[in-house]
Design a protein around this motif. Structure first.
Motif, PDB file in Angstrom:
ATOM      1  N   PHE A   1       4.576   2.147  -9.187  1.00  0.00           N
ATOM      2  CA  PHE A   1       4.447   3.570  -9.515  1.00  0.00           C
ATOM      3  C   PHE A   1       4.589   3.772 -11.021  1.00  0.00           C
ATOM      4  O   PHE A   1       5.572   4.351 -11.497  1.00  0.00           O
ATOM      5  CB  PHE A   1       5.520   4.378  -8.777  1.00  0.00           C
ATOM      6  CG  PHE A   1       5.508   4.221  -7.279  1.00  0.00           C
ATOM      7  CD1 PHE A   1       4.495   4.783  -6.509  1.00  0.00           C
ATOM      8  CD2 PHE A   1       6.515   3.515  -6.639  1.00  0.00           C
ATOM      9  CE1 PHE A   1       4.490   4.648  -5.131  1.00  0.00           C
ATOM     10  CE2 PHE A   1       6.519   3.374  -5.256  1.00  0.00           C
ATOM     11  CZ  PHE A   1       5.498   3.944  -4.502  1.00  0.00           C
ATOM     12  N   PRO A   2       3.633   3.287 -11.804  1.00  0.00           N
ATOM     13  CA  PRO A   2       3.741   3.441 -13.270  1.00  0.00           C
ATOM     14  C   PRO A   2       3.718   4.920 -13.661  1.00  0.00           C
ATOM     15  O   PRO A   2       2.932   5.701 -13.139  1.00  0.00           O
ATOM     16  CB  PRO A   2       2.505   2.696 -13.780  1.00  0.00           C
ATOM     17  CG  PRO A   2       1.554   2.677 -12.632  1.00  0.00           C
ATOM     18  CD  PRO A   2       2.384   2.606 -11.408  1.00  0.00           C
ATOM     19  N   GLY A   3       4.617   5.275 -14.551  1.00  0.00           N
ATOM     20  CA  GLY A   3       4.662   6.644 -15.039  1.00  0.00           C
ATOM     21  C   GLY A   3       5.471   7.595 -14.185  1.00  0.00           C
ATOM     22  O   GLY A   3       5.635   8.764 -14.543  1.00  0.00           O
ATOM     23  N   PHE A   4       6.010   7.127 -13.078  1.00  0.00           N
ATOM     24  CA  PHE A   4       6.797   7.990 -12.202  1.00  0.00           C
ATOM     25  C   PHE A   4       8.295   7.783 -12.440  1.00  0.00           C
ATOM     26  O   PHE A   4       8.753   6.683 -12.772  1.00  0.00           O
ATOM     27  CB  PHE A   4       6.495   7.704 -10.730  1.00  0.00           C
ATOM     28  CG  PHE A   4       5.226   8.326 -10.242  1.00  0.00           C
ATOM     29  CD1 PHE A   4       5.235   9.606  -9.691  1.00  0.00           C
ATOM     30  CD2 PHE A   4       4.011   7.654 -10.339  1.00  0.00           C
ATOM     31  CE1 PHE A   4       4.060  10.186  -9.235  1.00  0.00           C
ATOM     32  CE2 PHE A   4       2.840   8.218  -9.888  1.00  0.00           C
ATOM     33  CZ  PHE A   4       2.859   9.504  -9.330  1.00  0.00           C
ATOM     34  N   GLU A   5       9.030   8.860 -12.249  1.00  0.00           N
ATOM     35  CA  GLU A   5      10.485   8.807 -12.305  1.00  0.00           C
ATOM     36  C   GLU A   5      11.030   8.837 -10.878  1.00  0.00           C
ATOM     37  O   GLU A   5      10.592   9.646 -10.057  1.00  0.00           O
ATOM     38  CB  GLU A   5      11.015  10.017 -13.081  1.00  0.00           C
ATOM     39  CG  GLU A   5      12.519  10.145 -13.090  1.00  0.00           C
ATOM     40  CD  GLU A   5      12.981  11.477 -13.653  1.00  0.00           C
ATOM     41  OE1 GLU A   5      14.199  11.749 -13.603  1.00  0.00           O
ATOM     42  OE2 GLU A   5      12.134  12.264 -14.116  1.00  0.00           O
ATOM     43  N   LYS A   6      11.968   7.963 -10.588  1.00  0.00           N
ATOM     44  CA  LYS A   6      12.546   7.911  -9.245  1.00  0.00           C
ATOM     45  C   LYS A   6      13.716   8.872  -9.154  1.00  0.00           C
ATOM     46  O   LYS A   6      14.737   8.697  -9.815  1.00  0.00           O
ATOM     47  CB  LYS A   6      12.981   6.481  -8.927  1.00  0.00           C
ATOM     48  CG  LYS A   6      13.567   6.305  -7.537  1.00  0.00           C
ATOM     49  CD  LYS A   6      13.670   4.856  -7.105  1.00  0.00           C
ATOM     50  CE  LYS A   6      14.423   4.001  -8.100  1.00  0.00           C
ATOM     51  NZ  LYS A   6      14.579   2.600  -7.651  1.00  0.00           N
TER      52      LYS A   6
ATOM     53  N   SER B   1      10.524  -0.044   6.097  1.00  0.00           N
ATOM     54  CA  SER B   1       9.835   0.744   5.077  1.00  0.00           C
ATOM     55  C   SER B   1      10.806   1.252   4.028  1.00  0.00           C
ATOM     56  O   SER B   1      12.001   1.458   4.300  1.00  0.00           O
ATOM     57  CB  SER B   1       9.114   1.944   5.704  1.00  0.00           C
ATOM     58  OG  SER B   1       8.197   1.538   6.689  1.00  0.00           O
ATOM     59  N   LEU B   2      10.268   1.476   2.840  1.00  0.00           N
ATOM     60  CA  LEU B   2      10.986   2.144   1.765  1.00  0.00           C
ATOM     61  C   LEU B   2      10.357   3.518   1.562  1.00  0.00           C
ATOM     62  O   LEU B   2       9.148   3.695   1.753  1.00  0.00           O
ATOM     63  CB  LEU B   2      10.892   1.340   0.463  1.00  0.00           C
ATOM     64  CG  LEU B   2      11.380  -0.112   0.519  1.00  0.00           C
ATOM     65  CD1 LEU B   2      11.158  -0.794  -0.835  1.00  0.00           C
ATOM     66  CD2 LEU B   2      12.851  -0.176   0.902  1.00  0.00           C
ATOM     67  N   VAL B   3      11.162   4.484   1.174  1.00  0.00           N
ATOM     68  CA  VAL B   3      10.653   5.837   0.932  1.00  0.00           C
ATOM     69  C   VAL B   3      11.238   6.330  -0.385  1.00  0.00           C
ATOM     70  O   VAL B   3      12.402   6.086  -0.706  1.00  0.00           O
ATOM     71  CB  VAL B   3      11.021   6.772   2.113  1.00  0.00           C
ATOM     72  CG1 VAL B   3      12.517   6.886   2.299  1.00  0.00           C
ATOM     73  CG2 VAL B   3      10.378   8.133   1.946  1.00  0.00           C
ATOM     74  N   PHE B   4      10.383   6.997  -1.180  1.00  0.00           N
ATOM     75  CA  PHE B   4      10.763   7.385  -2.538  1.00  0.00           C
ATOM     76  C   PHE B   4      10.479   8.864  -2.768  1.00  0.00           C
ATOM     77  O   PHE B   4       9.450   9.390  -2.323  1.00  0.00           O
ATOM     78  CB  PHE B   4       9.986   6.579  -3.577  1.00  0.00           C
ATOM     79  CG  PHE B   4      10.193   5.098  -3.503  1.00  0.00           C
ATOM     80  CD1 PHE B   4      11.257   4.498  -4.151  1.00  0.00           C
ATOM     81  CD2 PHE B   4       9.308   4.297  -2.782  1.00  0.00           C
ATOM     82  CE1 PHE B   4      11.439   3.122  -4.082  1.00  0.00           C
ATOM     83  CE2 PHE B   4       9.485   2.936  -2.714  1.00  0.00           C
ATOM     84  CZ  PHE B   4      10.555   2.335  -3.366  1.00  0.00           C
ATOM     85  N   ASP B   5      11.393   9.513  -3.475  1.00  0.00           N
ATOM     86  CA  ASP B   5      11.178  10.873  -3.985  1.00  0.00           C
ATOM     87  C   ASP B   5      10.912  10.722  -5.488  1.00  0.00           C
ATOM     88  O   ASP B   5      11.814  10.322  -6.245  1.00  0.00           O
ATOM     89  CB  ASP B   5      12.436  11.714  -3.716  1.00  0.00           C
ATOM     90  CG  ASP B   5      12.243  13.181  -4.090  1.00  0.00           C
ATOM     91  OD1 ASP B   5      11.129  13.537  -4.550  1.00  0.00           O
ATOM     92  OD2 ASP B   5      13.200  13.963  -3.930  1.00  0.00           O
ATOM     93  N   LEU B   6       9.669  11.028  -5.927  1.00  0.00           N
ATOM     94  CA  LEU B   6       9.237  10.733  -7.297  1.00  0.00           C
ATOM     95  C   LEU B   6       8.808  11.986  -8.046  1.00  0.00           C
ATOM     96  O   LEU B   6       8.433  13.003  -7.449  1.00  0.00           O
ATOM     97  CB  LEU B   6       8.071   9.741  -7.272  1.00  0.00           C
ATOM     98  CG  LEU B   6       8.256   8.452  -6.469  1.00  0.00           C
ATOM     99  CD1 LEU B   6       6.985   7.620  -6.507  1.00  0.00           C
ATOM    100  CD2 LEU B   6       9.434   7.654  -7.006  1.00  0.00           C
ATOM    101  N   ARG B   7       8.818  11.890  -9.357  1.00  0.00           N
ATOM    102  CA  ARG B   7       8.254  12.934 -10.236  1.00  0.00           C
ATOM    103  C   ARG B   7       7.504  12.246 -11.367  1.00  0.00           C
ATOM    104  O   ARG B   7       7.901  11.200 -11.844  1.00  0.00           O
ATOM    105  CB  ARG B   7       9.355  13.807 -10.841  1.00  0.00           C
ATOM    106  CG  ARG B   7      10.063  14.721  -9.860  1.00  0.00           C
ATOM    107  CD  ARG B   7      11.111  15.558 -10.571  1.00  0.00           C
ATOM    108  NE  ARG B   7      11.919  16.335  -9.650  1.00  0.00           N
ATOM    109  CZ  ARG B   7      11.594  17.543  -9.199  1.00  0.00           C
ATOM    110  NH1 ARG B   7      10.471  18.101  -9.636  1.00  0.00           N
ATOM    111  NH2 ARG B   7      12.381  18.177  -8.358  1.00  0.00           N
TER     112      ARG B   7
ATOM    113  N   THR C   1       0.849  -1.199   0.000  1.00  0.00           N
ATOM    114  CA  THR C   1       0.000   0.000   0.000  1.00  0.00           C
ATOM    115  C   THR C   1       0.879   1.242   0.000  1.00  0.00           C
ATOM    116  O   THR C   1       1.321   1.713   1.066  1.00  0.00           O
ATOM    117  CB  THR C   1      -0.915   0.038   1.234  1.00  0.00           C
ATOM    118  OG1 THR C   1      -1.674  -1.166   1.311  1.00  0.00           O
ATOM    119  CG2 THR C   1      -1.852   1.238   1.183  1.00  0.00           C
ATOM    120  N   PRO C   2       1.184   1.794  -1.184  1.00  0.00           N
ATOM    121  CA  PRO C   2       1.969   3.034  -1.210  1.00  0.00           C
ATOM    122  C   PRO C   2       1.150   4.190  -0.627  1.00  0.00           C
ATOM    123  O   PRO C   2      -0.056   4.281  -0.836  1.00  0.00           O
ATOM    124  CB  PRO C   2       2.243   3.244  -2.700  1.00  0.00           C
ATOM    125  CG  PRO C   2       1.192   2.466  -3.411  1.00  0.00           C
ATOM    126  CD  PRO C   2       0.840   1.308  -2.529  1.00  0.00           C
TER     127      PRO C   2
END
Length: 708
Positions: A216-221, A164-170, A145-146
């Motif tokens: 996270f389809p369509g997201f850039e990490k 946990s994992l944490v992501f900075d996305l665009r 569950t993101p």
């Protein structure tokens, strides 16, 4: 002022309790480097060192942190403030973590050479990638569950031990950045076995990272990190708690939301994400560590369970006491014939279960009384007590709700016992009932006879396979009368008077031990043989330590086997020149408590006073727990405990560490004559439970080379 005099003065006369514990966990970790152990057993020790460290932070460090935040400036026994202790702990714990990570790299490579691989994403074959993609889509993705972190989505609660994992996305170059948190549910295994006959595993966090696009389809990490946190997990019972059961059910829920004590971040976690996490979980005062390796060393224990017997200790099947077999399985007849002791895990814990099962089935048994501190999740002991109650017997169970980390399980057992008709007693608000005692009252003709079991360990079938403990069975009327008084204390608050054999805490145990040491001091001053041999898990109590110092300088020879924490400083001229301390860490966890006093004879000797106990020499055992100490009077049992168990512990030179005056531990070097106490008891018979099975069979005589 010379160094010896400085050491002899307080507070340098004592080691810090917390740092001593960390030194113990360092010894556990060192077993992971022991090339004499099979690879998966080394990995098990590494995992145990991780579990130990987690619990240390959740309880001991949490307590110190609370003192620091509340401005409590009480000094430890060695003269340190809470802040000073926390600084010292952080330094040593960080070094311990570095060593854990280094050993994991060594073991991972060695395991790979033995066809057990933990692979990264880049090490997957094409076939494995295809299987993993399907498995992730069907078995993993639905569980994840993101959670976006923004003003409309506040930072979620992270449970104790949560990874946990944490992501900075665009989404596109001009889009606003999005921070996403992804907790790895505990229902997912930390390691996933890849298909095929080969033993190949991949960590779950790497599985998730490898399928980032599915989540996270369509997201850039832009950036990513990982973290794991620990919370304050201690439960302090308020003195005005009116209903212990209700209080603990509430307290267990509160514990899950305790203050964050420690956060472990992956070393590549960006600084802005780390700051956001710390703020989100309210961890400004938490200890923070960055790890370049595997986060959550305790989870490596999952790999130990794989089916690779060639990488583990050879299986060991405990012996069942022949004395009971000779009586056609009748425990009562065997105990009635003679007292005997069962030495776990070399002799089966099943005898304790059989004792209670027979009591449940025997129509002549009218009552059973039992203390329960830790019983485990699959407990045959509970089953036996339930069966006895359902058979119409009077069954009383003293269930200790304050057994740390077993509170929830004990609540479940208590509910089941009550449903079966067992009279369940929850003990005291301010004391823990830590004594391990069973009583079975049986009608035999015109009399009632009581059979007792006194244990140095818990009624726990799992730990009984890996903890060394003693189970003492007796039909002594004096022991029975004393045991009844202990139960009356815990069930009716009736103060025990006129005890004949037992010494109990919280009133009397410390004083009895001090008196026994005083007697050795008197013997030394009169030129008689004098000695104290003691085996325990921890030695912390200042009054007992000071008395041992006094005894040492009076000429009493003192041999201490202290597995874990030891605050006593040995080997200092003018303070503790006659005290030697060793710690044993090996295949089994040394857990039995045994105290020996020479009593005017040169040890080992039949005149020596020998005791078994449920208590370590710590303030909590003397002042805040119901404990027992029992003298061993039967000659065969006396010989077994003194001439076998204690001497084997003293002469072990393969698993022993010696404590120096500077606080460091050094592994004992065997020399020409190797002796491993665990191997000895796995291959040689004990005495008191063997009955006629020993006829014509010589038990190897152990000899101790005396000091001085």
């Amino acid at each position: 002022m010379n160094v010896e005099r400085k050491i002899a003065e307080a507070p340098a006369r004592l080691f810090n309790r917390e740092l001593s514990w960390l030194a113990f966990n360092r010894r556990v970790l060192e077993e992971a480097t022991n090339g004499a152990h099979p690879l998966l057993e080394r990995l098990r020790f590494l995992s145990i060192s991780g579990t130990n460290l987690d619990e240390f932070f959740m309880v001991r460090v949490a307590g110190l942190k609370a003192h620091q935040l509340q401005g409590i400036d009480d000094l430890s026994a060695d003269g340190m403030t809470a802040t000073q202790q926390l600084d010292a702990i952080a330094e040593e714990a960080d070094a311990l973590v570095v060593s854990q990570q280094a050993e994991w790299l060594v073991l991972r490579e060695a395991l790979a050479e033995s066809a057990l691989q933990v692979v990264q994403e880049g090490g997957l074959t094409g076939e494995e990638r295809a299987w993993l993609a399907d498995h992730f889509r069907e078995q993993v993705l639905p569980v994840l569950t993101p959670q976006a972190i923004d003003p409309s989505h506040p930072f979620p609660f992270i449970p104790n031990g949560g990874f946990s994992l944490v992501f900075d996305l665009r989404r596109g170059k001009r889009a606003e950045p999005v921070v996403e948190l992804l907790m790895i549910p505990p229902t997912l295994p930390r390691f996933l076995k890849l298909p095929g006959k080969e033993m190949r595993f991949i960590a779950m966090e790497n599985v998730v990272r490898a399928h980032f696009d599915q989540i996270f389809p369509g997201f850039e990490k832009v950036g990513a990190g990982a973290f794991r946190l620990l919370r304050d997990s201690d439960i302090e019972v308020e003195e005005d708690a009116e209903d212990l059961v209700r209080y603990f059910r509430s307290a267990i829920k509160r514990r899950r939301r305790g203050r964050v004590i420690r956060i472990e971040f992956a070393a590549d976690t960006p600084g802005d994400l780390e700051a956001m996490v710390r703020e989100g979980v309210g961890a400004d005062s938490a200890l923070v560590v960055e790890s370049a390796g595997f986060i959550g060393i305790a989870d490596l224990g999952q790999l130990v369970e794989v089916e690779r017997p060639d990488l583990k200790f050879p299986p060991y099947t405990p012996r069942f006491p022949e004395r009971i077999i000779e009586h056609d399985g009748d425990c009562f007849a065997a105990i009635r014939g003679k007292d005997f002791i069962v030495h776990h895990p070399y002799e089966s814990f099943e005898v304790v279960v059989a004792f209670l099962r027979q009591a449940a089935e025997d129509p002549n048994v009218v009552a059973i009384k039992q203390t329960l501190y830790r019983a485990g999740k699959q407990s045959a002991i509970i089953d036996a007590l339930v069966a006895a109650a359902e058979a119409g017997k009077s069954v009383t169970a003293v269930v200790e709700l304050k057994a740390r980390f077993d509170e929830e399980q004990n609540l479940l057992w208590a509910s089941r016992l009550e449903r079966a008709g067992v009279q369940v007693i929850y003990g005291f608000v301010e004391w823990k009932t830590h004594a391990k005692i069973s009583m079975v009252i049986r009608r035999e003709g015109a009399v009632m006879r009581t059979y007792c079991h006194f244990g140095t360990g818990n009624y726990h079938p799992t730990t009984a396979r890996i903890y060394t403990d003693l189970s003492y069975f007796t039909a002594s009327r004096r022991a029975a009368r004393d045991a009844a008084k202990l139960f009356n204390l815990t069930t009716g608050y009736v103060q025990p008077k006129g005890l004949e054999l037992l010494t109990l805490s919280p009133r009397g145990l410390r004083e009895k031990i001090l008196a026994l040491i005083d007697a050795e001091i008197a013997n030394a001053k009169e030129g008689k043989p004098s000695a104290v041999w003691a085996k325990m898990n921890s030695l912390v109590d200042r009054q007992v330590i000071d008395k041992l110092y006094e005894a040492s300088e009076a000429g009493v020879s003192i041999e201490l086997i202290v597995r874990g924490v030891c605050c006593l400083r040995p080997g200092v001229p003018g303070l503790s020149s006659n005290i030697r301390v060793k710690s044993i860490v090996g295949r089994f966890l040394e857990h039995s408590r045994i105290f020996v006093f020479a009593n005017g004879a040169r040890l080992p000797h039949r005149k020596a006073k020998v005791f078994i106990s449920s208590a370590d020499w710590m303030p909590r055992n003397f002042d805040r727990r119901v404990e027992y100490m029992l003298p061993v009077e039967n000659p065969t049992v006396h010989a077994q405990v003194l001439d076998q168990v204690m001497i084997a512990n003293l002469i072990d030179n393969e698993q022993s560490w010696v404590l120096g005056a500077d606080g460091s531990y050094s592994r004992l070097k065997p020399g020409k004559r190797h002796f491993n106490l665990h191997r000895y008891f796995m291959t040689n018979p004990s005495l008191s439970g063997r009955g006629q099975a020993l006829a014509g069979k010589a038990v190897p005589k152990l000899r101790l080379t005396q000091r001085g």
